[in-house]
Design an enzyme around this catalytic site. Structure first.
Site, short mmCIF file in Angstrom:
data_model
loop_
_atom_site.label_atom_id
_atom_site.label_comp_id
_atom_site.label_asym_id
_atom_site.label_seq_id
_atom_site.Cartn_x
_atom_site.Cartn_y
_atom_site.Cartn_z
N VAL A 162 0.83 -1.20 0.00
CA VAL A 162 0.00 0.00 0.00
C VAL A 162 0.87 1.26 0.00
CG1 VAL A 162 -1.66 1.33 1.36
CG2 VAL A 162 -2.00 -1.12 1.04
N GLU A 163 1.91 1.25 0.79
CA GLU A 163 2.74 2.46 0.94
C GLU A 163 3.57 2.78 -0.30
OE1 GLU A 163 2.92 4.82 3.15
OE2 GLU A 163 1.70 3.98 4.75
#
Length: 194
Positions: free
Chosen positions: A100-101
């Site tokens: 996600v990051e």
């Protein structure tokens, strides 16, 4: 696969870098020492122990869509497993946070200034007292990110939703923890023990 997930897969790694506007927190001297010691616990060039074979094989296959080179996948998975274990985290949650990051882009820098695989904000180097650290170095970034996430998990008494929201700088909102959990379920979780 849902339309939202399909759209997510086509985003560029630069678009995926999602650190919100985190700000340094006031931390006690004892906690600062603990965080500093955790980030310096082991040298980063120490080869990690081999992760369990079943876990490794399943994650290796899932990671192929992000990192095509088998040697890079193997090295990254071994380091993630080692750093997660050192911090007392589930390695699959760490994989979901990284997806996600940064979309597994070790050189990702967000618009908020967060850096590397786990999108660590540079202020943490000052907070911990290691201003010369390079957050774009994958092993070091994983050490910081896992240590910080473990700190937030302890601060939130084991509440992963709140810990993830703190990690992202979006405490009080659930969009980020939901996104991490969706990644975990879709890519990294297996319905039986590894």
């Amino acid at each position: 696969m849902g339309l939202l997930m399909a759209a997510f897969l086509f985003l560029s790694p630069a678009t995926l870098a999602r650190a919100a506007a985190q700000v340094p927190e006031k931390l006690s001297p004892t906690l600062l020492a603990t965080l500093g010691n955790a980030t310096a616990a082991l040298p980063f060039d120490t080869p990690p122990e081999s992760p369990p074979r079943t876990w490794f094989a399943r994650r290796h296959a899932s990671l192929a869509r992000f990192i095509p080179q088998p040697e890079q996948r193997s090295a990254l998975l071994a380091r993630i497993q080692a750093e997660a274990a050192l911090a007392g985290l589930a390695p699959d949650i760490v994989l979901a946070v990284i997806q996600v990051e940064s979309g597994f882009d070790a050189q990702a820098i967000s618009s908020a200034g967060a850096q590397g695989l786990m999108q660590v904000m540079p202020f943490w180097k000052e907070v911990i007292g290691r201003s010369a650290d390079d957050l774009l170095e994958p092993g070091l970034n994983l050490r910081y990110g896992c240590t910080i996430l473990a700190h937030y998990l302890a601060l939130e008494n084991g509440d992963l939703t709140r810990a993830l929201a703190r990690y992202n700088g979006s405490l009080g909102q659930t969009w980020y923890p939901e996104r991490v959990m969706q990644s975990w379920v879709e890519y990294w979780w297996t319905p039986h023990y590894d």
